[in-house]
Design a protein around this motif. Structure first.
Motif, mmCIF file in Angstrom:
data_model
loop_
_atom_site.group_PDB
_atom_site.id
_atom_site.type_symbol
_atom_site.label_atom_id
_atom_site.label_comp_id
_atom_site.label_asym_id
_atom_site.label_seq_id
_atom_site.Cartn_x
_atom_site.Cartn_y
_atom_site.Cartn_z
ATOM 1 N N THR A 47 0.742 -1.405 0.078
ATOM 2 C CA THR A 47 -0.134 -0.257 -0.240
ATOM 3 C C THR A 47 0.805 1.517 0.155
ATOM 4 O O THR A 47 0.599 1.936 -0.616
ATOM 5 N N PHE A 48 1.612 1.600 0.786
ATOM 6 C CA PHE A 48 2.904 2.789 0.699
ATOM 7 C C PHE A 48 3.581 2.845 -0.491
ATOM 8 O O PHE A 48 3.128 3.845 -0.815
ATOM 9 N N ARG A 49 3.969 1.766 -1.316
ATOM 10 C CA ARG A 49 4.608 1.973 -2.368
ATOM 11 C C ARG A 49 3.989 1.813 -3.354
ATOM 12 O O ARG A 49 4.276 1.774 -5.052
ATOM 13 N N ASP A 50 2.548 1.963 -2.965
ATOM 14 C CA ASP A 50 1.467 2.027 -4.228
ATOM 15 C C ASP A 50 1.201 1.035 -5.372
ATOM 16 O O ASP A 50 1.417 1.407 -6.860
ATOM 17 N N TRP A 51 1.888 0.378 -5.269
ATOM 18 C CA TRP A 51 1.590 -1.143 -5.803
ATOM 19 C C TRP A 51 0.506 -1.569 -6.910
ATOM 20 O O TRP A 51 -0.396 -0.761 -6.805
ATOM 21 N N GLY A 52 0.701 -1.710 -8.287
ATOM 22 C CA GLY A 52 -0.016 -1.593 -9.361
ATOM 23 C C GLY A 52 -1.166 -2.477 -9.022
ATOM 24 O O GLY A 52 -0.400 -3.691 -8.006
ATOM 25 N N ARG A 54 -1.167 -5.611 -11.012
ATOM 26 C CA ARG A 54 -0.523 -6.885 -11.121
ATOM 27 C C ARG A 54 0.156 -7.185 -10.480
ATOM 28 O O ARG A 54 -0.060 -8.220 -9.420
ATOM 29 N N ARG A 55 0.926 -6.213 -9.723
ATOM 30 C CA ARG A 55 1.602 -6.543 -8.262
ATOM 31 C C ARG A 55 0.782 -6.631 -7.198
ATOM 32 O O ARG A 55 1.925 -8.252 -6.406
ATOM 33 N N GLN A 56 0.399 -5.908 -6.925
ATOM 34 C CA GLN A 56 -1.075 -6.731 -5.859
ATOM 35 C C GLN A 56 -1.796 -8.144 -5.999
ATOM 36 O O GLN A 56 -1.561 -9.009 -4.916
ATOM 37 N N GLU A 57 -2.850 -8.279 -7.032
ATOM 38 C CA GLU A 57 -2.703 -9.407 -7.381
ATOM 39 C C GLU A 57 -1.597 -10.808 -7.410
ATOM 40 O O GLU A 57 -1.714 -12.009 -6.878
ATOM 41 N N LYS A 58 -0.521 -9.991 -7.643
ATOM 42 C CA LYS A 58 0.466 -11.683 -7.576
ATOM 43 C C LYS A 58 1.231 -11.486 -5.665
ATOM 44 O O LYS A 58 0.896 -12.881 -5.627
ATOM 45 N N LEU A 59 0.230 -11.027 -4.490
ATOM 46 C CA LEU A 59 1.186 -10.960 -3.471
ATOM 47 C C LEU A 59 -0.243 -11.397 -3.180
ATOM 48 O O LEU A 59 -0.180 -12.173 -2.933
ATOM 49 N N ALA A 60 -1.600 -10.968 -3.668
ATOM 50 C CA ALA A 60 -2.487 -12.069 -2.863
ATOM 51 C C ALA A 60 -2.822 -13.461 -3.630
ATOM 52 O O ALA A 60 -3.173 -14.093 -2.206
ATOM 53 N N ARG A 61 -2.126 -13.173 -4.745
ATOM 54 C CA ARG A 61 -2.177 -14.987 -4.600
ATOM 55 C C ARG A 61 -1.355 -15.445 -3.911
ATOM 56 O O ARG A 61 -1.396 -17.229 -3.333
ATOM 57 N N TRP A 62 -0.154 -15.716 -3.612
ATOM 58 C CA TRP A 62 0.984 -15.397 -2.874
ATOM 59 C C TRP A 62 0.494 -15.793 -1.326
ATOM 60 O O TRP A 62 0.357 -16.940 -1.155
ATOM 61 N N LEU A 63 -0.155 -14.693 -0.722
ATOM 62 C CA LEU A 63 -0.710 -15.006 0.483
ATOM 63 C C LEU A 63 -1.960 -15.951 0.477
ATOM 64 O O LEU A 63 -2.065 -16.550 1.625
ATOM 65 N N ASP A 64 -2.388 -15.794 -0.246
ATOM 66 C CA ASP A 64 -3.850 -16.630 -0.670
ATOM 67 C C ASP A 64 -3.242 -18.530 -0.191
ATOM 68 O O ASP A 64 -3.970 -19.756 0.498
ATOM 69 N N THR A 65 -1.915 -18.825 -0.246
ATOM 70 C CA THR A 65 -1.658 -20.284 -0.420
ATOM 71 C C THR A 65 -1.318 -20.255 0.400
ATOM 72 O O THR A 65 -0.111 -21.432 1.170
ATOM 73 N N LYS A 66 -1.180 -19.804 1.567
ATOM 74 C CA LYS A 66 -0.279 -19.512 2.749
ATOM 75 C C LYS A 66 -1.390 -19.386 3.813
ATOM 76 O O LYS A 66 -2.058 -18.748 4.315
ATOM 77 N N ALA A 67 -0.559 -20.101 5.086
ATOM 78 C CA ALA A 67 -1.284 -19.894 6.378
ATOM 79 C C ALA A 67 -1.250 -19.319 7.283
ATOM 80 O O ALA A 67 -0.035 -19.057 7.240
#
Length: 133
Positions: A47-52, A54-67
């Motif tokens: 959020t602070f770095r104002d990710w676009g 595409r990058r936010q979606e990549k982070l969300a996909r990665w987080l969805d795979t982690k407990a």
């Protein structure tokens, strides 16, 4: 299956594909998770770095795979105890690192980190298990 909690630095390096090669074999085959603190830190950074998008979606996909290890009353009590013990020893630790350590101690899980110096006090005095590269 072997479960390992990722410190925020390790999670970030995995997301960026810059994990040190020495740490990779220690994580292969393990179920990798994060704490509520790392979830907050990664969200703050994006959020602070104002990710676009595409990058936010990549982070969300990665987080969805982690407990995600949650906050709980036991985690809070452990945080209070290990924070006080560290201060008594004259070695207060960063708050977020102390929360992450408390989660790992309560759930009995090892922590993968590249910042061993931030956790060494908890290894020596509280029995935290640290995996580093």
């Amino acid at each position: 299956m072997n479960r390992i909690i990722l410190d925020t630095d390790v999670a970030s390096r995995i997301i960026k594909n810059t994990l040190p090669p020495a740490l990779v074999p220690k994580l292969i085959g393990a179920q990798l998770g994060i704490t509520f603190v790392t979830l907050g830190e990664l969200t703050k950074w994006a959020t602070f770095r104002d990710w676009g998008p595409r990058r936010q979606e990549k982070l969300a996909r990665w987080l969805d795979t982690k407990a995600v290890l949650p906050y709980s009353a036991d985690v809070a009590r452990t945080w209070g105890e290990i924070s006080a013990f560290a201060e008594r020893r004259g070695r207060p630790r960063p708050q977020n690192d102390t929360w992450i350590a408390a989660c790992c101690l309560v759930f009995g899980l090892p922590l993968a980190t590249l910042n061993v110096k931030d956790y060494i006090d908890f290894v020596e005095h509280e029995g935290l298990t640290v995996i580093s590269g």
